[in-house]
Design a protein around this motif. Sequence first.
Motif, mmCIF file in Angstrom:
data_model
loop_
_atom_site.group_PDB
_atom_site.id
_atom_site.type_symbol
_atom_site.label_atom_id
_atom_site.label_comp_id
_atom_site.label_asym_id
_atom_site.label_seq_id
_atom_site.Cartn_x
_atom_site.Cartn_y
_atom_site.Cartn_z
ATOM 1 N N GLU A 113 -46.858 -45.281 -29.490
ATOM 2 C CA GLU A 113 -47.462 -44.411 -28.334
ATOM 3 C C GLU A 113 -46.805 -43.867 -27.405
ATOM 4 O O GLU A 113 -46.836 -42.200 -26.966
ATOM 5 C CB GLU A 113 -49.279 -45.144 -27.406
ATOM 6 C CG GLU A 113 -49.772 -43.998 -27.024
ATOM 7 C CD GLU A 113 -50.978 -45.201 -26.262
ATOM 8 O OE1 GLU A 113 -51.657 -44.729 -25.838
ATOM 9 O OE2 GLU A 113 -50.877 -46.102 -26.583
ATOM 10 N N SER A 114 -46.104 -44.438 -26.641
ATOM 11 C CA SER A 114 -45.547 -44.717 -25.456
ATOM 12 C C SER A 114 -43.965 -43.479 -26.049
ATOM 13 O O SER A 114 -43.420 -42.412 -25.139
ATOM 14 C CB SER A 114 -44.602 -45.299 -24.455
ATOM 15 O OG SER A 114 -43.965 -46.246 -25.976
ATOM 16 N N LEU A 115 -43.552 -43.670 -27.331
ATOM 17 C CA LEU A 115 -42.334 -42.123 -27.300
ATOM 18 C C LEU A 115 -43.520 -41.024 -27.505
ATOM 19 O O LEU A 115 -42.015 -40.320 -27.808
ATOM 20 C CB LEU A 115 -42.220 -42.956 -28.934
ATOM 21 C CG LEU A 115 -41.376 -44.290 -28.439
ATOM 22 C CD1 LEU A 115 -40.946 -43.843 -29.880
ATOM 23 C CD2 LEU A 115 -39.896 -43.771 -27.846
ATOM 24 N N PHE A 116 -44.563 -40.901 -28.101
ATOM 25 C CA PHE A 116 -45.199 -39.422 -28.300
ATOM 26 C C PHE A 116 -45.773 -38.471 -27.122
ATOM 27 O O PHE A 116 -46.219 -37.473 -27.508
ATOM 28 C CB PHE A 116 -45.577 -39.725 -30.118
ATOM 29 C CG PHE A 116 -44.960 -39.355 -31.179
ATOM 30 C CD1 PHE A 116 -43.796 -38.992 -31.034
ATOM 31 C CD2 PHE A 116 -44.146 -40.524 -31.477
ATOM 32 C CE1 PHE A 116 -42.583 -38.605 -32.445
ATOM 33 C CE2 PHE A 116 -43.058 -41.345 -32.767
ATOM 34 C CZ PHE A 116 -42.466 -39.556 -32.609
ATOM 35 N N ASN A 117 -46.506 -40.264 -26.618
ATOM 36 C CA ASN A 117 -47.719 -39.249 -25.948
ATOM 37 C C ASN A 117 -47.625 -38.312 -24.568
ATOM 38 O O ASN A 117 -47.543 -37.429 -24.386
ATOM 39 C CB ASN A 117 -48.724 -40.100 -25.394
ATOM 40 C CG ASN A 117 -47.639 -41.162 -24.281
ATOM 41 O OD1 ASN A 117 -46.603 -41.385 -23.357
ATOM 42 N ND2 ASN A 117 -48.310 -42.476 -23.856
ATOM 43 N N ASP A 118 -46.116 -38.727 -23.732
ATOM 44 C CA ASP A 118 -45.096 -38.216 -22.780
ATOM 45 C C ASP A 118 -44.625 -36.225 -23.496
ATOM 46 O O ASP A 118 -45.557 -35.312 -22.890
ATOM 47 C CB ASP A 118 -43.843 -38.954 -22.687
ATOM 48 C CG ASP A 118 -43.762 -39.608 -21.919
ATOM 49 O OD1 ASP A 118 -44.988 -39.708 -21.279
ATOM 50 O OD2 ASP A 118 -43.184 -40.199 -21.837
ATOM 51 N N ALA A 119 -45.288 -36.107 -24.797
ATOM 52 C CA ALA A 119 -45.067 -34.840 -25.501
ATOM 53 C C ALA A 119 -45.988 -33.982 -25.320
ATOM 54 O O ALA A 119 -46.623 -32.650 -24.834
ATOM 55 C CB ALA A 119 -44.536 -34.577 -26.406
ATOM 56 N N THR A 120 -47.396 -34.313 -25.888
ATOM 57 C CA THR A 120 -48.465 -34.545 -25.361
ATOM 58 C C THR A 120 -49.129 -33.639 -24.102
ATOM 59 O O THR A 120 -49.485 -32.692 -23.907
ATOM 60 C CB THR A 120 -49.584 -35.059 -26.023
ATOM 61 O OG1 THR A 120 -48.913 -36.063 -27.537
ATOM 62 C CG2 THR A 120 -50.638 -34.547 -26.558
ATOM 63 N N ALA A 121 -48.710 -35.265 -23.419
ATOM 64 C CA ALA A 121 -49.435 -34.182 -22.029
ATOM 65 C C ALA A 121 -48.000 -33.432 -21.390
ATOM 66 O O ALA A 121 -49.304 -32.860 -20.553
ATOM 67 C CB ALA A 121 -49.148 -35.865 -20.986
ATOM 68 N N LEU A 122 -46.919 -33.852 -21.324
ATOM 69 C CA LEU A 122 -46.399 -32.663 -20.518
ATOM 70 C C LEU A 122 -46.769 -31.151 -21.664
ATOM 71 O O LEU A 122 -46.719 -29.779 -20.340
ATOM 72 C CB LEU A 122 -44.820 -33.021 -21.011
ATOM 73 C CG LEU A 122 -44.096 -33.884 -20.003
ATOM 74 C CD1 LEU A 122 -43.016 -34.446 -20.653
ATOM 75 C CD2 LEU A 122 -44.646 -34.009 -18.391
ATOM 76 N N THR A 123 -47.218 -30.544 -22.560
ATOM 77 C CA THR A 123 -47.435 -29.556 -23.222
ATOM 78 C C THR A 123 -48.912 -29.585 -22.559
ATOM 79 O O THR A 123 -48.591 -28.081 -22.264
ATOM 80 C CB THR A 123 -47.540 -29.609 -24.804
ATOM 81 O OG1 THR A 123 -46.047 -30.532 -24.895
ATOM 82 C CG2 THR A 123 -47.587 -28.240 -24.698
ATOM 83 N N ALA A 124 -49.608 -30.338 -22.596
ATOM 84 C CA ALA A 124 -51.280 -30.107 -22.058
ATOM 85 C C ALA A 124 -51.057 -30.004 -20.504
ATOM 86 O O ALA A 124 -51.424 -28.952 -19.867
ATOM 87 C CB ALA A 124 -51.709 -31.623 -22.169
ATOM 88 N N PHE A 125 -49.927 -30.473 -19.977
ATOM 89 C CA PHE A 125 -49.819 -29.944 -18.344
ATOM 90 C C PHE A 125 -49.328 -28.667 -18.395
ATOM 91 O O PHE A 125 -49.845 -28.166 -16.927
ATOM 92 C CB PHE A 125 -48.364 -31.325 -17.537
ATOM 93 C CG PHE A 125 -47.885 -31.066 -16.324
ATOM 94 C CD1 PHE A 125 -48.654 -30.767 -15.388
ATOM 95 C CD2 PHE A 125 -47.015 -30.327 -16.219
ATOM 96 C CE1 PHE A 125 -48.160 -30.428 -13.747
ATOM 97 C CE2 PHE A 125 -46.629 -30.000 -14.378
ATOM 98 C CZ PHE A 125 -47.207 -29.976 -14.204
ATOM 99 N N ARG A 126 -48.596 -28.480 -19.261
ATOM 100 C CA ARG A 126 -48.317 -26.644 -18.792
ATOM 101 C C ARG A 126 -48.783 -25.720 -18.972
ATOM 102 O O ARG A 126 -49.338 -24.924 -18.403
ATOM 103 C CB ARG A 126 -46.994 -27.273 -19.175
ATOM 104 C CG ARG A 126 -45.191 -27.274 -18.917
ATOM 105 C CD ARG A 126 -44.390 -27.293 -20.087
ATOM 106 N NE ARG A 126 -43.236 -28.023 -19.650
ATOM 107 C CZ ARG A 126 -42.309 -28.645 -20.354
ATOM 108 N NH1 ARG A 126 -42.588 -28.962 -21.502
ATOM 109 N NH2 ARG A 126 -41.053 -29.445 -19.442
ATOM 110 N N VAL A 127 -49.708 -26.425 -20.364
ATOM 111 C CA VAL A 127 -51.089 -24.820 -20.161
ATOM 112 C C VAL A 127 -51.543 -25.316 -19.592
ATOM 113 O O VAL A 127 -52.509 -24.453 -19.080
ATOM 114 C CB VAL A 127 -51.144 -25.700 -21.560
ATOM 115 C CG1 VAL A 127 -52.782 -25.535 -22.041
ATOM 116 C CG2 VAL A 127 -50.935 -25.492 -23.400
#
Length: 535
Positions: free
Chosen positions: A151-165
């Motif tokens: 979870e910690s490896l992949f959730n940053d990618a999801t969160a940062l993409t959602a953040f940019r959106v």
Amino acid sequence: MDATDALWLLTIPVAAVAVAAVSRRLGLSAPLMLVIAGLLVTAVPGVPDFELDPEFVLYVFVPPLLFSAAWQSSYYNMRENARPIALLSVGLVLFTTLAVGYAAHLLIPDLPLAAAFVLGAIVAPPDAVAAVSVAQRLGIPRRLVTILLGESLFNDATALTAFRVAVAAAIGGGFTLLDGVGRFLFAAIAGVAVGLLLGPPLHWLRNRIRDPLVENSIALLAPFAAYLIAEAVHASGVIAVVVSGLYLGQRFTDSAAVTRLIGHSFWKIMIFILESVVFLLIGLQLPAVVDGLSHYSWASLAWWAAAVFAITVAVRFVWVFPAAFVPRWLSARIRGDEKWTGWRGAVVLSWAGMRGVVSLAAAFAIPILTSSGEAFPGRDLVLFLTFTTVLATLLVQGLTFPTLIRLLGIGSGERERYTDAVAEAGAQHAAARAALERLEELTADDPDPLDETVVERLRQLAEYRQLKAWERLGGGTGPEGEEVPTATYRRLRREMLEAERRVFVQMRDERRIDDAVLDRVMNELDLEEVALSRD
């Protein structure tokens, strides 16, 4: 920058390592103590403000931390637990973004919905550094550790993409929901592609060089290359780093033994320093966070901070329990294929939601102005609520996490460790048998008769490695508590190695051998002692 400024910059890593060292010595949580130390330092008169540069964190700290975690992760364990990892690293992050964002919009009158979703995306990804270290130390089931790490490896990618959106929606510029979904899918798919395209040539290059220092230098540069290349094509740099790290880590066995020894030691030191500095920096952000909040009452700020923290924690429980139970109820295949940790495992996963530096770096990366030139709505408030949420999760959840594991009785992992020991003993037995068979083939095929003492010594070494794994099952003692032969061998050999070191050092001091000779022989003795200490 003058010498005084440079000295203050040096103070940060020195203080971080010192606090982390004391915490480890006292058995305390280093991340928590570092954050508290940073908070206390901000109250000391004369200490300058250390404002976190989000680009510096995302480009310098995040790539090596993620790469190291991916390198040391098991691809096979990740693959076996891909469903729960995806549910947490993608589903839970998006659910948290929407739930926290909408709740914050309802709670805070002057916070627009788009800005509230920015806050939700920022606090969505947990940082599992503290949770995984505690979980491993207390011996919770390996599947839970794998899920938390994945979870910690992949959730940053999801969160940062959602953040940019969410930021794109908040600043304007013709944003639509379809645009957001398209950006998210492109960033994820392109990030995987960059990681897969970068991994094989780097692996090929490392295998052709066969120089331990150069090989490890390539490994050090790999995460930065993956991150920057992916970001240059608007893909997810985080996913690119994780995928390349998993690929290269899965093939580390192709490297030479010296390369692996150097790399293992180097990464342990590097990650220890980086993690220590990062958590200290979190605590040092207080002055920058409280700037611009003078028009809010402290009562309102305290209420909003407590509410956002509580909602962030509650949302994880709301997601984890259905995600843990419903698929098992609906699918016989899942019940048969996946190990079950019960409601206790769901509680552990739900409470292991400490936030970290990625959330704070994202908050500081919020633009100051919108596309129309107006101030970004609620930027100072989002910064404050991010900081309080990060701090509250580290203090409240971080401090109580070990106690929770003990109360649930899910720790110790004795059965898992015994199973591993049995499997290792069987593997050592098979490997030693293969080594002895190969020795017999070599002695039979060699046209010149070999020295029997050499052959016998090699045979004894193989048999020793075969026996020590079985003896480890008894904890290093026999049925009556007596010391087993391999334990006696290790104890005596360590004493012999220390006696050899003393002689070499004395001869160096007497100038009978050069320091270069001492370094070479000390390295040989150290390698042998490390091999003994593994047991």
